[in-house]
Design a protein around this motif. Sequence first.
Motif, PDB file in Angstrom:
ATOM      1  N   THR A 182       0.821  -1.211   0.000  1.00 52.80           N
ATOM      2  CA  THR A 182       0.000   0.000   0.000  1.00 52.80           C
ATOM      3  C   THR A 182       0.856   1.263   0.000  1.00 52.80           C
ATOM      4  O   THR A 182       0.457   2.292  -0.540  1.00 52.80           O
ATOM      5  CB  THR A 182      -0.942   0.034   1.224  1.00 52.80           C
ATOM      6  OG1 THR A 182      -0.165  -0.033   2.425  1.00 52.80           O
ATOM      7  CG2 THR A 182      -1.906  -1.132   1.205  1.00 52.80           C
ATOM      8  N   ASN A 216       1.714   2.321  -3.423  1.00 52.33           N
ATOM      9  CA  ASN A 216       0.522   2.542  -4.248  1.00 52.33           C
ATOM     10  C   ASN A 216       0.083   1.285  -4.991  1.00 52.33           C
ATOM     11  O   ASN A 216      -0.455   1.355  -6.103  1.00 52.33           O
ATOM     12  CB  ASN A 216       0.747   3.685  -5.235  1.00 52.33           C
ATOM     13  CG  ASN A 216       0.885   5.019  -4.534  1.00 52.33           C
ATOM     14  OD1 ASN A 216       0.267   5.250  -3.493  1.00 52.33           O
ATOM     15  ND2 ASN A 216       1.710   5.898  -5.076  1.00 52.33           N
ATOM     16  N   GLN A 217       0.319   0.128  -4.389  1.00 51.93           N
ATOM     17  CA  GLN A 217      -0.086  -1.130  -4.987  1.00 51.93           C
ATOM     18  C   GLN A 217      -1.077  -1.843  -4.065  1.00 51.93           C
ATOM     19  O   GLN A 217      -1.026  -1.689  -2.840  1.00 51.93           O
ATOM     20  CB  GLN A 217       1.135  -2.030  -5.219  1.00 51.93           C
ATOM     21  CG  GLN A 217       2.133  -1.455  -6.205  1.00 51.93           C
ATOM     22  CD  GLN A 217       3.386  -2.305  -6.303  1.00 51.93           C
ATOM     23  OE1 GLN A 217       3.386  -3.475  -5.942  1.00 51.93           O
ATOM     24  NE2 GLN A 217       4.475  -1.712  -6.792  1.00 51.93           N
ATOM     25  N   LYS A 218      -1.926  -2.628  -4.672  1.00 51.20           N
ATOM     26  CA  LYS A 218      -2.934  -3.343  -3.883  1.00 51.20           C
ATOM     27  C   LYS A 218      -2.299  -4.536  -3.174  1.00 51.20           C
ATOM     28  O   LYS A 218      -1.652  -5.376  -3.806  1.00 51.20           O
ATOM     29  CB  LYS A 218      -4.062  -3.831  -4.789  1.00 51.20           C
ATOM     30  CG  LYS A 218      -5.139  -4.618  -4.032  1.00 51.20           C
ATOM     31  CD  LYS A 218      -6.244  -5.088  -4.958  1.00 51.20           C
ATOM     32  CE  LYS A 218      -7.266  -5.929  -4.167  1.00 51.20           C
ATOM     33  NZ  LYS A 218      -8.388  -6.383  -4.997  1.00 51.20           N
ATOM     34  N   THR A 243       0.124   8.822  -1.028  1.00 47.64           N
ATOM     35  CA  THR A 243      -1.323   8.926  -1.165  1.00 47.64           C
ATOM     36  C   THR A 243      -1.997   8.377   0.088  1.00 47.64           C
ATOM     37  O   THR A 243      -1.601   7.327   0.602  1.00 47.64           O
ATOM     38  CB  THR A 243      -1.813   8.117  -2.386  1.00 47.64           C
ATOM     39  OG1 THR A 243      -1.110   8.559  -3.540  1.00 47.64           O
ATOM     40  CG2 THR A 243      -3.312   8.308  -2.589  1.00 47.64           C
ATOM     41  N   ILE A 287      -4.171   6.495   2.663  1.00 45.51           N
ATOM     42  CA  ILE A 287      -4.809   5.177   2.691  1.00 45.51           C
ATOM     43  C   ILE A 287      -6.024   5.274   3.593  1.00 45.51           C
ATOM     44  O   ILE A 287      -5.921   5.678   4.748  1.00 45.51           O
ATOM     45  CB  ILE A 287      -3.827   4.109   3.223  1.00 45.51           C
ATOM     46  CG1 ILE A 287      -2.599   4.029   2.311  1.00 45.51           C
ATOM     47  CG2 ILE A 287      -4.508   2.751   3.322  1.00 45.51           C
ATOM     48  CD1 ILE A 287      -1.405   3.389   2.967  1.00 45.51           C
ATOM     49  N   ASN A 312      -9.281   8.014  -6.992  1.00 41.25           N
ATOM     50  CA  ASN A 312      -8.037   7.246  -6.875  1.00 41.25           C
ATOM     51  C   ASN A 312      -7.730   6.905  -5.407  1.00 41.25           C
ATOM     52  O   ASN A 312      -6.638   7.154  -4.891  1.00 41.25           O
ATOM     53  CB  ASN A 312      -6.866   8.034  -7.488  1.00 41.25           C
ATOM     54  CG  ASN A 312      -5.618   7.182  -7.645  1.00 41.25           C
ATOM     55  OD1 ASN A 312      -5.691   5.951  -7.685  1.00 41.25           O
ATOM     56  ND2 ASN A 312      -4.464   7.822  -7.702  1.00 41.25           N
ATOM     57  N   LYS A 346      -7.159   4.552  -2.078  1.00 45.13           N
ATOM     58  CA  LYS A 346      -6.630   3.267  -1.638  1.00 45.13           C
ATOM     59  C   LYS A 346      -7.387   2.869  -0.368  1.00 45.13           C
ATOM     60  O   LYS A 346      -7.291   3.545   0.651  1.00 45.13           O
ATOM     61  CB  LYS A 346      -5.136   3.352  -1.318  1.00 45.13           C
ATOM     62  CG  LYS A 346      -4.242   3.288  -2.553  1.00 45.13           C
ATOM     63  CD  LYS A 346      -4.313   4.522  -3.423  1.00 45.13           C
ATOM     64  CE  LYS A 346      -3.308   4.412  -4.586  1.00 45.13           C
ATOM     65  NZ  LYS A 346      -3.472   5.537  -5.536  1.00 45.13           N
ATOM     66  N   SER A 368     -11.239  -5.183  -8.457  1.00 43.18           N
ATOM     67  CA  SER A 368     -10.268  -4.649  -9.421  1.00 43.18           C
ATOM     68  C   SER A 368     -10.833  -4.604 -10.837  1.00 43.18           C
ATOM     69  O   SER A 368     -10.419  -3.760 -11.644  1.00 43.18           O
ATOM     70  CB  SER A 368      -8.986  -5.498  -9.405  1.00 43.18           C
ATOM     71  OG  SER A 368      -8.365  -5.438  -8.142  1.00 43.18           O
ATOM     72  N   GLY A 394      -7.157   3.458  -8.038  1.00 46.59           N
ATOM     73  CA  GLY A 394      -7.347   3.071  -6.649  1.00 46.59           C
ATOM     74  C   GLY A 394      -7.497   1.568  -6.500  1.00 46.59           C
ATOM     75  O   GLY A 394      -7.383   0.809  -7.472  1.00 46.59           O
ATOM     76  N   PHE A 395      -7.762   1.146  -5.280  1.00 48.52           N
ATOM     77  CA  PHE A 395      -7.992  -0.278  -5.046  1.00 48.52           C
ATOM     78  C   PHE A 395      -8.822  -0.469  -3.776  1.00 48.52           C
ATOM     79  O   PHE A 395      -8.966   0.437  -2.955  1.00 48.52           O
ATOM     80  CB  PHE A 395      -6.676  -1.064  -4.953  1.00 48.52           C
ATOM     81  CG  PHE A 395      -5.762  -0.674  -3.817  1.00 48.52           C
ATOM     82  CD1 PHE A 395      -6.061  -0.982  -2.486  1.00 48.52           C
ATOM     83  CD2 PHE A 395      -4.582   0.013  -4.072  1.00 48.52           C
ATOM     84  CE1 PHE A 395      -5.217  -0.626  -1.444  1.00 48.52           C
ATOM     85  CE2 PHE A 395      -3.726   0.369  -3.040  1.00 48.52           C
ATOM     86  CZ  PHE A 395      -4.044   0.047  -1.733  1.00 48.52           C
ATOM     87  N   SER A 418      -8.989  -3.486  -0.863  1.00 51.01           N
ATOM     88  CA  SER A 418      -8.467  -4.735  -0.331  1.00 51.01           C
ATOM     89  C   SER A 418      -9.210  -5.083   0.948  1.00 51.01           C
ATOM     90  O   SER A 418      -9.689  -4.194   1.654  1.00 51.01           O
ATOM     91  CB  SER A 418      -6.968  -4.599  -0.067  1.00 51.01           C
ATOM     92  OG  SER A 418      -6.406  -5.844   0.289  1.00 51.01           O
TER      93      SER A 418
END
Length: 400
Positions: free
Chosen positions: A54, A57-59, A94, A96, A146, A148, A175, A181-182, A184
């Motif tokens: 996170t 910037n990754q899921k 970014t 969360i 965007n 998270k 997804s 964005g994502f 989880s």
Amino acid sequence: MQRKADPLDDIFNKALKGETLFTDRSVLRSDYIPDNLLFREEQITSIGQALTPTLQNQKPSNLLLYGKTGSGKTAVAKHVLERIQETARQNNKTEIMIAYSNSRLAGSEYRTLVDLGQELGIKIPFTGLPLSEVLDRIYKHISKNNIKVIFILDEIDFLAKQSYDDILYSLTRSSEHLGNGFLSIIGISNDLHFKSLLDSRVLSSLNEEEILFHPYTVKELNKILEDRTKTALKEGTVQEGTLNLCAAMAGSEHGDARRAIELLRVAAEIAERESKPKITEQHVKTASHKIDRDRITQSIKTLPIHEKIVLTTLLDEKKGLATGEAYQKYLILTKKIGLDPLTQRRVSGLINELDTQGLVSAKLVNNGRYGRTKNITLMISNETLQETIEEDELIGQTIQ
């Protein structure tokens, strides 16, 4: 004319003078999360490692946290996520967002999504929209901004047990609907086997990592209580042996830290009301009785009306009732109250639900050539049930 003595005067004056055993009462609340979560370093490390994407910037992978009630699952999850949020802000990453819903308390797929929407600042009516429309609004908001999102689904097993697989399937495949964005998921469960209830398509898309929380030992519970006591209670207010008893009583109930802390808090409140300078083992025993009684009372009060009526049929029935006998009493009570009765089959289902909740015992009895029936007995005190039912506006008048 001299004013009659008011017992509240003494209570309020003591409070104004600061006559208390506590230095910080909130430290012994169930929702308090300490900076240092003892004996959970391994789980904290595992969750932290799993969620580090996170910060890039990754899921991250979805997580499933398993363990008995009071083993620290929710506290650890929230602790790690708060630290990740703080780290992201300090390093200009970014933001969360953390969303939380207790699936059992939400009670339905729709209300679970309403909880998620509210955390994200999306206005969703409490009823009325198709699930697909609610999900679409959530996905559009996340993608447009965007965002998270880590969504904590506490008691996730409730959704599986109620066959609410669709929401889990949709959320695990979010997804496919997000351009930016994502979303989880961190699922939290007291049931180690709940995945066996899930549809195969949900299992294949969940793609989770699993983290187990073992029950606390009595020794660990004692250390946790000692740590909380330092900031929650004034020095010298806990009599020797009191913490050991709290830990031992909670340790016998699956190593439940929440129970141990609640015992200490309620014991301190009882001692304070009695104007005692120390919290003793007797205060802990009184606290245990009070907690159990309050929990049972609250459980009865929140039952649906027909379950309350079924429970009421067992008042003063020391030897219990056969299923048919309970149903006949149920018919009489519903008629007195003015409700349409349910079928005997449905009432049998309600008896099974009350059995599952531990309020009654429904044992199968073989009566030979007369067939088999269930003998239903109360698993709570007759006095507690009577007092609680008497307070009910609909049923209370039928037993007075």
